[in-house]
Scaffold this motif. Sequence first.
Motif: not given
Length: 126
Positions: A4-17, A21-23, A68-70
Amino acid sequence: MSPPSDRSYLESHEWHKLDGDIITVGITQIAADELTDITYVALPKVGEKFTKGARFGEVESVKATSDLYIGVSGTVTAVNEKLNTEPGLVNTDPYEAGWMLKVKAADPAEIKSLLSADDYLKKTGH
């Protein structure tokens, strides 16, 4: 399924939405598919603090165990308790029901340094 384009990602495959101020954090469908059947998800406790880039847990599957990484610094405000009894939610619905944790961001702007969906696909070769 494209991430989904409404999230940001790490190269290690975790998404962040980001929501205020809550992710909310989880792993991508690509990662879930590569792991195959997820059998266990180890998550932190509510109240734990993490700095950007830290390991926050692990996911185990019939194939492998992955850390898993943040991608942001903050304090855990919620964990997905359903994953204790239904870890397969990460395989079947990684972007919604299979979310892993919610973090109150120390600096919500940190999310801007993460990858867009397109950049994530390019960096991971998908």
